[in-house]
Design an enzyme around this catalytic site. Structure first.
Site, PDB file in Angstrom:
ATOM      1  N   HIS A   3      58.896  45.299  62.068  1.00 24.62           N
ATOM      2  CA  HIS A   3      59.347  44.391  61.008  1.00 24.62           C
ATOM      3  C   HIS A   3      59.122  45.046  59.641  1.00 24.62           C
ATOM      4  CE1 HIS A   3      59.827  40.963  58.409  1.00 24.62           C
ATOM      5  NE2 HIS A   3      58.608  41.144  57.956  1.00 24.62           N
ATOM      6  N   SER A   4      57.941  45.617  59.475  1.00 23.31           N
ATOM      7  CA  SER A   4      57.617  46.307  58.224  1.00 23.31           C
ATOM      8  C   SER A   4      56.405  47.168  58.516  1.00 23.31           C
ATOM      9  CB  SER A   4      57.277  45.297  57.128  1.00 23.31           C
ATOM     10  OG  SER A   4      56.012  44.709  57.393  1.00 23.31           O
ATOM     11  N   SER A  59      61.383  37.447  47.965  1.00 16.98           N
ATOM     12  CA  SER A  59      60.744  37.465  49.284  1.00 16.98           C
ATOM     13  C   SER A  59      60.915  36.224  50.149  1.00 16.98           C
ATOM     14  CB  SER A  59      59.245  37.730  49.142  1.00 16.98           C
ATOM     15  OG  SER A  59      59.005  38.954  48.531  1.00 16.98           O
TER      16      SER A  59
END
Lengths: 376, 504
Positions: free
Chosen positions: B396-397, B267
């Site tokens: 983005h998510s 991540s």
């Protein structure tokens, strides 16, 4: 005779040797007999580390060294002396000044199967690479479900030197010791340095190897067994440096020397101290520590790092969990002062444990009265 | 015979071009031998005997001319005409320097061997511009309507590759759609889509071989699709069940596959970049015919690890292809707030890395550029930087709602006008490789496949209890053995507190 040799070979996991090889392996046997007549060899910690690196690099071509000044300069502390000439610049890599960069590169190389030894000029600078060490090196084997292991070693001086100030003096044993996935080793003597570094390089997991600048120049006797290139010490086993029955003193790295000297002073006062050289912060040898406390019933932990959340705190919790009923007095924690390290020599001396502090703590556990004022 | 060299410098928009014109006209020489040569005579000779070109710019403001006389007979010392870099000729004579106003000064056009190489001095104090007037151009093969732009530099794309890239892009898009919905319905904890950027991952994967190691960021699952990761495997990882080879260790979209040479996703941004250089260094030592490809976004280039990796890759001659998806946004941070440079492509030369900017919505351009980059990286053992200009159509998510910081019109524009999928579809249709029927079949197949995979993954058992403790280290340490034992004992004593879908 041959039966004994076979056994010894078997113990090391070696297959039937050629006669020439056999002669080589006879040597430990022969010298074991000779040992009593010759003096044991003295070796500095620096030379111990250097020889360990040399031997591991010779034995395995995947091992390579990387860091600032490790090549042409022969190492910032001369630990890698002579290695560039012997192994070339592909295996002894001088890096640009970017801890995050070369640590990441080391991790990547380890992902692909090489065995990097990454040197930090001090572990204070390793903080610039801490994400690569913790989030990548420590956790990848777990996150990849065992598919990608990281056989990397991070080594360098840790803790205070002398007169180098706040940003060059912190001990990181507790920080790295709290991270699952890492192994954290803290050698004291030359034998520790050799055996533990070799074990670290051969280990398939990431290892943080915390050395100490002040110990580099110190000489220790090394046994012939320790000089053998296949020598290594087990990771996760502490060593009882001095046996005793009145109080257990645990220490690591430079503090082991202080603890031993404190034990000598205590001996004169009738207190028989047992000194444990931890050798390994993670995994912590809980068994040895607890066995010792169950014997002596008193414990003093010594470290140079900051007191809160330190190694001593963990040892204390361990003993309370496993051997509470055996403790006669509360555990004493000796640690560095809870301040960023000052530079002035007199202040610096006050900021770190001294032998007298260990002596007084041991006496307190033995319920002896101690002078109120600290000896400055 | 004396060789005379005329140095003419013209200043143009802040840049300095030094041109060297060589002439060995004897008549000429006699003039400047004397230090008192008249300016006007020199001028006239200069104008008449030397070829004038637009670049030379003899006439005009800001021209400086100087005479340099050399007694070297060896013409090999004299260097290229019109070149920007030049080797100084062997001599020590001083220059007569005069500008248009007739001021005379002496100047020495000397250089010095600084550590790192020879640098020539100048008396002009010129700051290099922070950015050039014109932005670096973007390589493309197809225009928005899928027509070939008149470009000759393009790799041949076979029908097989073209169709596989196309169906891969559609698969990715379909997968993203359903997984995103699953998260919205509460069946998944998290998801991250690649809408608008399908071409970057699929086309680049097509240009590589299966031996090339991938270290990506998180918006490139197309690479795994290309290499054979099935939709079921994606679903299993996202749902963290026991079938997923991830053993339930990672959050969704953090895929990994050792078999497919795809490094497990990490991540923190940019950590994969210096690691990519390390892997490349390892490959270099093995002398393999393979390279490493590292993917990252525009925002990631602000991280320190990016700069360390670029610098290091260049210094170590590491065969890494760095592919940056410049999609305009880093969550809510637009590129104008991320950096002041002309995107990422100009950063490459700063580290000594050859770089190219490509149209990230043009699958064929990406394919060609990555193929070429791969070849260069391996044959020449050097890093290459590719900046793929694209747009992040999705949020983005699932933790983001991008309509909060950008206009819906902007999103719609990019979604419709520049869709890489539409563009490639038009191209393959025109080629006669694809039709309406194929399209509808593909979509219905994929819809079924993805929906089935999700259902199956959701129902599957979670990983066994023992996997909580494995793989922390190579071997199971004693403290974890104890903890597992303790946990099992606790479960036995209090079964009602233990979740039913976790097998023991």
């Amino acid at each position: 005779m041959w039966g004994i040799i076979k056994q010894k070979l078997g113990a090391r996991g070696l297959s039937a040797p050629v006669f020439g090889d056999c002669m080589h392996r006879l040597r430990p046997m022969a010298s074991a007999i000779r040992r009593y007549s010759s003096a044991t060899k003295q070796m500095t910690v620096r030379d111990a580390l250097n020889s360990a690196l040399d031997e591991e690099m010779a034995a395995d071509s995947d091992v390579f060294l990387m860091g600032e000044e490790v090549g042409e300069y022969q190492g910032a502390y001369k630990i890698s002396k002579g290695l560039l000439d012997k192994y070339g610049s592909e295996r002894v890599v001088d890096t640009p000044i970017t801890e995050a960069g070369f640590t990441g590169i080391g991790v990547g190389a380890a992902y692909h199967g090489l065995k990097p030894v990454v040197e930090f000029m001090t572990f204070n600078f390793a903080m610039q690479a801490i994400d690569q060490i913790i989030n990548s090196a420590a956790k990848t084997n777990y996150m990849s479900a065992g598919k990608i292991n990281v056989p990397i070693v991070f080594r360098g001086p840790n803790g205070p030197a002398a007169g180098v100030g706040a940003q060059h003096s912190q001990c990181y044993g507790a920080w790295y010791g709290s991270v699952p996935g890492l192994k954290v080793l803290v050698p004291y003597s030359s034998e520790d340095a050799r055996g533990l570094l070799k074990a670290a390089i051969r280990d398939p997991d990431p290892v943080v190897f915390l050395e100490n600048e002040m110990l580099y120049g110190e000489s220790f006797p090394v046994s012939t067994e320790a000089l053998d290139s296949s020598f290594s010490l087990p990771i996760g086993k502490a060593k009882i440096e001095r046996e005793g029955k009145d109080v257990t003193i645990t220490a690591f790295s430079k503090m082991v020397g202080y603890a031993l000297k404190a034990a000598e002073i205590l001996e004169k006062e009738g207190i028989n101290a047992e000194v444990i050289n931890l050798r390994s912060i993670r995994p912590l040898d809980r068994a040895t520590i607890n066995a010792s406390v169950r014997k002596t019933n008193r414990l003093v932990t010594v470290e140079e790092g900051f007191p809160q959340h330190g190694v001593g705190a963990e040892i204390c919790a361990t003993v309370v969990e496993d051997s509470f009923n055996y403790l006669d007095t509360p555990v004493e924690r000796i640690a560095g002062a809870d301040v960023p390290t000052p530079y002035a020599a007199n202040l610096e001396r006050l900021a770190f444990p001294q032998i007298e502090d260990v002596v007084r703590a041991a006496k307190r556990t033995c319920c002896r009265s101690v002078p109120m004022a600290a000896n400055v | 015979m004396n060789i005379s060299i005329w140095l003419t410098r013209t200043r143009r928009d802040g840049g300095n071009f030094v041109k060297k014109i060589i002439c060995n006209n004897p008549t000429f020489c006699s003039y400047y031998q004397s230090p008192n040569s008249s300016t006007s005579l020199v001028h006239s000779h200069l104008s008449s005997s030397i070829m004038r070109s637009k670049d030379c710019g003899f006439v005009g403001k800001g021209n400086f001319r100087f005479l340099y006389s050399s007694s070297s007979f060896n013409s090999s010392y004299v260097v290229s005409v019109g070149g920007r870099r030049y080797k100084a000729t062997k001599a020590g004579e001083q220059l007569l320097f005069e500008d248009d106003n007739g001021n005379n000064t002496f100047e020495e056009s000397k250089g010095e061997e600084f550590p790192g190489g020879k640098i020539f001095f100048t008396s002009e104090m010129n700051f290099l511009p922070g950015s050039s007037e014109k932005r670096v151009q973007c390589y493309r093969v197809l225009d928005e309507n899928g027509y070939h732009v008149s470009s000759t530099t393009m790799e041949h794309v076979s029908k097989e590759v073209g169709l596989k890239v196309y169906s891969g892009m559609v698969s990715l898009q379909t997968m993203d759609k359903y997984f995103y919905e699953a998260q919205r319905q509460g069946r998944l904890s998290f998801y991250l889509t690649s809408f608008g950027e399908e071409a970057v991952s699929l086309a680049s994967a097509a240009a590589l071989t299966s031996h090339d190691l991938i270290l990506s960021q998180y918006r490139e699952p197309g690479i795994l699709l290309w290499r054979g990761f099935t939709v079921q495997e994606f679903a299993d990882q996202c749902f963290g069940n026991n079938a997923g080879h991830g053993k339930g260790r990672q959050m969704p979209v953090h895929y990994g596959s050792k078999n497919l040479n795809f490094m497990t996703i990490s991540s923190p941004l940019a950590t994969q970049l210096p690691q990519a250089v390390g892997v490349a260094y390892s490959l270099k030592m093995e002398k393999k015919d393979a390279c490493v490809v590292a993917y990252f976004g525009d925002g990631t280039t602000s991280e320190g690890d990016f700069h360390a990796a670029m610098n290091f890759a260049a210094v170590m001659d590491a065969p890494v292809v760095f592919i940056c998806r410049n999609n305009g946004w880093a969550i809510s941070t637009p590129v104008t707030d991320q950096f002041r440079s002309d995107g990422i492509v100009v950063k490459g030369p700063a580290y000594g890395i050859q770089s190219i900017r490509v149209d990230g919505n043009d699958a064929l351009a990406i394919y060609s550029a990555v193929r070429k980059a791969r070849k260069m990286a391996i044959d020449e053992q050097r890093p290459i930087l590719i900046e793929a200009m694209t747009y992040r159509v999705g949020h983005h998510s699932t933790s983001d709602d991008s309509t909060k910081y950008r206009s819906i019109d902007e999103i719609e524009y990019w979604k419709t006008m520049h869709s890489p999928i539409t563009r490639l579809r038009k191209w393959i249709e025109r080629k006669g490789w694809w039709g309406e029927k194929d399209e509808s079949e593909l979509h219905s197949d994929l819809n079924n496949q993805v929906k089935t995979a999700i259902e199956k993954a959701e129902k599957a058992l979670k990983p066994q209890l023992k996997y909580l403790f494995r793989d922390v280290y190579e071997d199971l340490p004693t403290n974890l053995i104890e903890q597992e034992k303790l946990l099992r004992e606790t479960v036995e004593r209090h079964p009602q507190d233990f979740p039913i879908d976790v097998p023991l």
